[in-house]
Structure formats: C-alpha cells, structure tokens
Write a protein that holds these residues in place. Structure first.
Motif, short mmCIF file in Angstrom:
data_model
loop_
_atom_site.label_atom_id
_atom_site.label_comp_id
_atom_site.label_asym_id
_atom_site.label_seq_id
_atom_site.Cartn_x
_atom_site.Cartn_y
_atom_site.Cartn_z
N ALA A 102 12.93 -24.01 -47.43
CA ALA A 102 11.98 -24.15 -46.33
C ALA A 102 11.99 -22.91 -45.47
O ALA A 102 13.02 -22.31 -45.22
N GLN A 146 9.80 -38.31 -35.77
CA GLN A 146 8.43 -37.87 -35.98
C GLN A 146 7.92 -36.95 -34.87
O GLN A 146 7.20 -35.99 -35.11
N GLU A 205 8.56 -36.23 -42.28
CA GLU A 205 7.31 -36.02 -43.00
C GLU A 205 6.90 -34.57 -43.15
O GLU A 205 5.93 -34.27 -43.86
N THR A 206 7.58 -33.65 -42.48
CA THR A 206 7.24 -32.23 -42.60
C THR A 206 8.51 -31.42 -42.79
O THR A 206 9.62 -31.84 -42.39
N ALA A 207 8.35 -30.23 -43.40
CA ALA A 207 9.49 -29.35 -43.62
C ALA A 207 10.10 -28.89 -42.30
O ALA A 207 11.32 -28.74 -42.17
N ILE A 215 13.94 -28.48 -50.16
CA ILE A 215 13.07 -29.65 -50.13
C ILE A 215 12.62 -29.96 -51.55
O ILE A 215 12.07 -29.08 -52.21
N ALA A 252 12.32 -31.64 -41.01
CA ALA A 252 13.53 -31.70 -41.84
C ALA A 252 14.50 -30.60 -41.45
O ALA A 252 15.71 -30.83 -41.31
N TRP A 272 8.36 -39.00 -46.43
CA TRP A 272 7.40 -38.58 -47.44
C TRP A 272 7.55 -37.12 -47.82
O TRP A 272 7.06 -36.71 -48.88
N ILE A 273 8.18 -36.29 -47.01
CA ILE A 273 8.39 -34.89 -47.40
C ILE A 273 9.25 -34.83 -48.66
O ILE A 273 9.15 -33.90 -49.47
#
Length: 361
Positions: free
Chosen positions: A350, A279, A311-313, A361, A316, A330-331
């Motif tokens: 992305a 995170q 949780e974010t691109a 994604i 990732a 959650w992404i």
C-alpha cells in the motif's frame, strides 16, 4: 386534578375487569393493557372505560392466548406490544390484531429456520494488517435475500429463541471445520443473551467435546444488543470457554452497551473495534485518537484487537499504524461461500507516506 381523578377511575375499571383483579399496565401514552377472561364481553369494558373517562371512546384490540403454548404466547405478546407501542397512531388505526398476527408469523418463520437450518453461512476473512495473511474467518448468517440478518437476529432475541439459533449455527460451523484443513479457523457469533442462559455453555462445549483441536479452531465472538447485567458471571463463563481451548472475542466494542467496564471485567483474547470508528477515522481525527488509546490499553491488558469494516487501503494502513493487529473488510475480501481464501498472488504494498510501515493488501 380532573385528569388525575379520571386516571384513578380508569385504573379501578381495569382492575375490576382484569383476570383475578391483577389490574392493567400503561404501556404507552393513553394505551393500557390488561389480561381478562375470554368470556368477558368487550362491550362491558368499553362502557366502563367511557364512563370513567368522561365519555371518551376507546379502541379495544384483543389477543387470544392459547393455554397450550403459554411461554410462546407470552413472548409473542411482549414483542407485539413493543411493536404496537413503537408504531404509534398508525398501529392503533390498523389494529393490534394485525400486529399480533405479524408477530406470530415472524415467530413461526424463525422457528422453522432453526428447526430446518434454514440459513446460509458466509465466511469473511480476518487478516493480519502487517502481512496480509489469513488469521481466521468469521461466519456470517444469511437468510432470505429480502430479509436483513440484523432484523432476523433481533427478532430471535426478542422471542428468546436466539440460543437455539446460536447452537444451530455452531453445529454448522463444526461440520465445516471437520471438512477443512486443520489450519482453518472460524469464528462463530454467540449472543451474550444465549451465553447467560443456564445450560447453554455446557451445550456449546458438548458440540466439540471429543476434540481440543476443534475447540482451538472454533473462535467464539460474544455479541450483545442488550447490556450484560451480571458481568462477573459472564466473565466466569468466558473463563470456562477459554480453559476449554476456545479463543474468545468481544464483538463491536464501542457500540451499544459495550464499554470500558466490559474491558475491565471481561477477560477475553480479542476485542473487535466497532466499524463506525474505523470507517470514519482519518489521520489525526478524534476517531483515530480514540482507537489509538484503546489499542494501547488493550496491549497493556494483553488483549489483541481487530478492526472491522476496513474498506480502503488508507484506513488499513492507518489502523496498522495505530497498532491494530487484525483487519476485516471489503478491502481484503467480501464474505465468501466457502472458507477458502488467500492473499493476491502478486500483492503490492500500500502506498504510504515516507517513514510509514508498509502493509500487503
């Protein structure tokens, strides 16, 4: 010197008043516990303690033990003492009996959960960071809306009831796998505490004894909140699971007791990197540097990696660039009611800097 003399006098009083002369234990600052006969009058103990300590007025709380359920009472008493000690003066004012009553209610509630399968499973996809395709689902236990799953599972471990719960969860997952296409794979969380209990491994293997295909599809994630004391025995048990056909993952690597010693001595197929590293990592950050070298070490050892709480691109993309194979968060998808999920029908790459590998994604 006076304090030490008072302490010795107090210990003598507790020994004299305890069952069989076993004595007392200091369970916290100025807090002591003894086991004594139910017929012994509490007034005698209060007077003796007061005399031994120069007139101090102690507060006495009692927990009756039912001899018909000794093991349950001992576990409950241990947890109640832990709660009593942690809560400090407020708990002392409220009374130990309230703490005991709450612990007994929690114990009874969790026993009902296990016996009646009073939980739901949610399924969160774990996907390839390179292609965005589904690899497997992780089954997450859910209880009542106002109860934290982590707190309930911690309670189960404290009461030594986690093994019964783990078996109940695996039974539910096996039934789900039997109803799903053969391409579906689901990961079940197993407490390391359960794994180390004699006979538990045989029970797990017995749930899918007739189907090696089911074992291949049932991934086992070893979780732990307390340090595994016997790593050699743990590794031999993991080896038996892998030999039977299960993929084995070490959960939350980098959190709690999980350390490089685990990676050195436990031969697993995957490690799941703790979400706190994932995170907070940004390009060039210390967390990213730790993840980069951990992934490189895992590759040398033949262990694949999973990043949780993606949780974010941008996270990732960074995780993929650092060499992490799989991602969960959650992404991609929130936990689902059923293990059915596919990537977006028209995925978009992305955005990344020039020269970066793209992911879907």
């Amino acid at each position: 010197e006076d304090a030490e003399e008072a302490r010795q006098s107090l210990q003598a009083v507790l020994r004299a008043d305890s069952y069989g002369g076993l004595g007392g234990a200091e369970v916290g600052v100025d807090r002591f516990a003894i086991m004594r006969s139910s017929e012994a009058p509490p007034e005698r103990l209060l007077q003796s303690v007061g005399a031994a300590t120069g007139g101090a007025i102690p507060e006495l709380s009692r927990m009756p033990l039912d001899c018909a359920a000794t093991s349950r009472n001992m576990r409950t008493m241990r947890l109640a003492l832990d709660r009593f000690i942690e809560a400090g003066g407020d708990a002392a004012a409220a009374g130990f009996s309230d703490t005991v009553a709450r612990t007994l209610r929690d114990s009874s509630r969790f026993r009902d959960i296990v016996e009646q399968s009073g939980f739901q499973l949610a399924y969160q996809p774990v996907v390839s960071l390179e292609t965005g395709r589904l690899h497997h689902f992780e089954a997450l236990a859910r209880f009542s809306p106002d109860t934290s799953p982590a707190e309930t599972i911690q309670l189960a471990e404290d009461l030594d009831m986690i093994q019964a719960f783990d078996l109940s969860v695996v039974r539910s997952i096996v039934r789900e796998l039997e109803a799903q296409p053969r391409s579906t794979r689901i990961a079940a969380n197993l407490s390391a505490h359960s794994l180390m209990i004699d006979g538990f491994l045989e029970e797990i293997l017995g749930l899918v004894s007739d189907s090696r295909d089911l074992r291949r599809r049932l991934i086992l994630e070893i979780t732990e909140t307390r340090k595994i004391q016997d790593l050699d025995r743990a590794n031999s048990l993991i080896a038996l699971l892998r030999k039977a056909g299960h993929i084995v993952c070490l959960d939350d690597f980098g959190a709690g007791a999980a350390s490089l010693d685990y990676l050195r001595r436990l031969e697993v197929d995957f490690i799941k990197i703790d979400g706190r590293y994932i995170q907070s990592m940004t390009e060039g950050s210390r967390d990213a540097l730790v993840v980069k070298h951990l992934v490189a070490l895992c590759k040398e050892l033949g262990v694949a990696t999973i990043a949780e709480m993606v949780e974010t691109a941008s996270v990732a993309r960074l995780a993929q660039e650092l060499g992490v194979e799989l991602g969960q968060g959650w992404i991609f998808s929130k936990p689902l009611d059923t293990p059915k999920w596919s990537p977006q029908s028209t995925p978009k790459p992305a955005r990344g800097r020039v020269g970066a590998r793209e992911i879907w994604i």
